[in-house]
Scaffold this active site. Structure first.
Site, short mmCIF file in Angstrom:
data_model
loop_
_atom_site.label_atom_id
_atom_site.label_comp_id
_atom_site.label_asym_id
_atom_site.label_seq_id
_atom_site.Cartn_x
_atom_site.Cartn_y
_atom_site.Cartn_z
N ARG A 224 0.85 -1.19 0.00
CA ARG A 224 0.00 0.00 0.00
C ARG A 224 0.89 1.24 0.00
NH1 ARG A 224 -3.39 -2.77 -1.60
NH2 ARG A 224 -5.40 -3.32 -0.67
N HIS A 272 -1.27 0.24 -9.72
CA HIS A 272 -1.95 -0.73 -8.83
C HIS A 272 -2.51 -1.92 -9.63
CE1 HIS A 272 -4.10 -1.17 -4.72
NE2 HIS A 272 -3.88 -2.36 -5.26
P1 NDP Z 1 -1.54 -11.63 4.91
O1 NDP Z 1 -2.45 -11.07 5.95
O2 NDP Z 1 -1.74 -13.03 4.46
O3 NDP Z 1 -0.03 -11.51 5.39
C1 NDP Z 1 0.45 -10.39 6.07
C2 NDP Z 1 1.87 -10.64 6.55
O4 NDP Z 1 2.37 -9.43 7.12
C3 NDP Z 1 1.94 -11.72 7.65
O5 NDP Z 1 3.09 -12.50 7.47
C4 NDP Z 1 2.05 -10.88 8.91
O6 NDP Z 1 2.75 -11.51 9.98
C5 NDP Z 1 2.86 -9.70 8.43
N1 NDP Z 1 2.68 -8.55 9.31
C6 NDP Z 1 1.53 -7.91 9.63
N2 NDP Z 1 1.77 -6.90 10.50
C7 NDP Z 1 3.10 -6.93 10.73
C8 NDP Z 1 3.95 -6.16 11.58
N3 NDP Z 1 3.50 -5.16 12.36
N4 NDP Z 1 5.28 -6.47 11.59
C9 NDP Z 1 5.75 -7.50 10.84
N5 NDP Z 1 5.00 -8.26 10.03
C10 NDP Z 1 3.68 -7.98 9.98
O7 NDP Z 1 -1.63 -10.63 3.66
P2 NDP Z 1 -1.46 -10.98 2.11
O8 NDP Z 1 -0.15 -11.64 1.92
O9 NDP Z 1 -2.66 -11.65 1.59
O10 NDP Z 1 -1.45 -9.49 1.47
C11 NDP Z 1 -0.54 -8.50 1.89
C12 NDP Z 1 -0.96 -7.14 1.33
O11 NDP Z 1 -0.69 -7.06 -0.06
C13 NDP Z 1 -2.46 -6.83 1.41
O12 NDP Z 1 -2.82 -6.39 2.69
C14 NDP Z 1 -2.62 -5.74 0.36
O13 NDP Z 1 -2.49 -4.47 0.94
C15 NDP Z 1 -1.46 -5.99 -0.60
N6 NDP Z 1 -1.93 -6.38 -1.94
C16 NDP Z 1 -1.57 -5.61 -3.03
C17 NDP Z 1 -1.96 -5.95 -4.29
C18 NDP Z 1 -1.53 -5.16 -5.48
O14 NDP Z 1 -2.02 -5.41 -6.58
N7 NDP Z 1 -0.62 -4.22 -5.33
C19 NDP Z 1 -2.78 -7.15 -4.54
C20 NDP Z 1 -3.09 -7.91 -3.36
C21 NDP Z 1 -2.67 -7.51 -2.10
P3 NDP Z 1 2.19 -12.87 10.66
O15 NDP Z 1 2.45 -13.95 9.62
O16 NDP Z 1 3.01 -13.02 11.85
O17 NDP Z 1 0.72 -12.64 10.91
C1 OXD Z 2 -5.79 -6.18 -2.99
C2 OXD Z 2 -5.33 -5.24 -3.97
O1 OXD Z 2 -5.69 -5.88 -1.80
O2 OXD Z 2 -5.67 -5.41 -5.15
O3 OXD Z 2 -6.26 -7.27 -3.37
O4 OXD Z 2 -4.59 -4.29 -3.67
#
Ligand code: NDP
Ligand code: OXD
Length: 309
Positions: A224, A272
């Protein structure tokens, strides 16, 4: 039960048709058409107009059309007892891997620079890097980050990862929490942000963090825009500490015309599109939750509003 579809990107009809075809017995409405608002119990949403949920007095759960839910959790008007779900999908994960791999190769082989040289008619060969020269550090080892780690390892990259809770993954070194962040960063030449946007992770990609990366590191932000301090990135690239960046997400989207990222030679930018929810892949899980809700069962891919993701 009736479901309202809310999104402002011109894709409502595409989703409505696919959902309706897969579940003809359910009434799906676009929020832009006349619909019985008091009968709506579920909303399927991507970036809603602020304040809209006040209009739905029977609303019980909201499904994000994407993996991220920051746009929902940042809305103070959504009552705390409304459940929120998100997309977890292998197609979304492999699309993200493919995007990040493309960005890494563009960095290794100077492709952003040659593209801009081409428009200026400049012939300027430069040394290139190899896969073996890089360690890729992934911030966030969730659904997307863990798939990316596996794919990068398969290609031959060295990979390290950082998450909130401790992980044990046999092919890579994993770090967790604030205490191990500096060590993770010191080993990283290409940093990929795949964190959810929460109060803890907002502005995490800042000067202080960049200083902990080795000189010449590359930044890929596909999570993000709110993770990044834009001026700090520009400053650290201009000083030569960072080699460049690939950005897919921004504080404001579309990125305003006057933003310095547009014209910065070291930034590769996309609008995006790193990984976009695929209608055919995602409809089944949206409906699965609809049926679970009807039966009073626990929903899949529900987010923790407390944790923020
Ligand atoms: P998940 O919720 O599956 O994974 C999040 C990861 O981040 C976990 O490993 C979590 O740790 C870690 N995390 C969360 N908070 C912290 C913190 N404070 N410190 C360290 N690590 C942290 O999310 P996804 O993998 O499904 O997606 C990630 C992001 O990607 C989405 O939230 C979205 O914003 C973005 N996205 C962007 C897209 C694009 O087209 N640009 C498309 C899809 C998603 P833990 O494993 O310990 O819980
Ligand atoms: C998502 C994205 O969060 O597209 O899936 O950014």
């Amino acid at each position: 039960m009736s479901v309202v579809i809310i999104r402002q990107d011109g894709k409502i009809e595409e989703w409505k048709l696919a959902l309706q075809a897969a579940a003809p017995e359910v009434d799906f409405y676009s929020y832009l058409q006349d619909h019985p608002k008091d009968r709506i119990e579920a909303a399927m949403v991507w970036k809603h107009p602020q304040g809209i949920f006040k209009e739905y007095s029977s609303l019980r759960y909201i499904a994000s059309f994407g993996a991220g839910v920051d746009f929902l959790l940042q809305d103070p008007e959504i009552p705390s007892d409304i459940k929120i779900t998100r997309v977890v999908d292998p197609v979304l994960a492999s699309d993200m891997s493919e995007y990040v791999i493309a960005a890494l190769f563009s960095f290794l082989k100077n492709l952003t620079r040659y593209r801009s040289d081409k428009f200026k008619g400049i012939w300027n060969p430069a040394p290139y890097l190899r896969i073996s020269d890089l360690t890729v550090g992934i911030m966030g080892l969730g659904a997307l980050g863990s798939c990316l780690a596996k794919d990068l390892y398969r290609i031959g990259f060295k990979v390290v990862g950082w998450s909130r809770s401790e992980k044990n993954i046999d092919f890579m070194e994993c770090f967790s929490g604030d205490k191990q962040r500096a060590e993770f960063l010191s080993k990283t030449n290409a940093l990929v942000c795949l964190l959810p946007l929460t109060p803890e992770t907002a502005h995490i990609l800042n000067k202080e963090l960049f200083r902990q990366l080795p000189r010449g590191a590359y930044i890929i932000n596909v999570a993000r825009g709110g993770h990044l301090v834009d001026e700090d990135l520009i400053d650290m690239m201009d000083r030569g500490h960072l080699a460049g960046a690939c950005l897919d997400v921004y504080h404001q989207e579309p990125l305003p015309e006057m933003h310095p990222f547009w014209r910065h030679p070291k930034i590769l930018m996309t609008p995006h599109v790193a990984s976009v929810s695929d209608v055919q892949a995602v409809v089944p899980q949206l409906l699965e939750n609809y049926y679970r809700f009807k039966k009073g069962e626990a929903l899949i891919n529900e987010v923790s509003t407390l944790r923020g993701y």
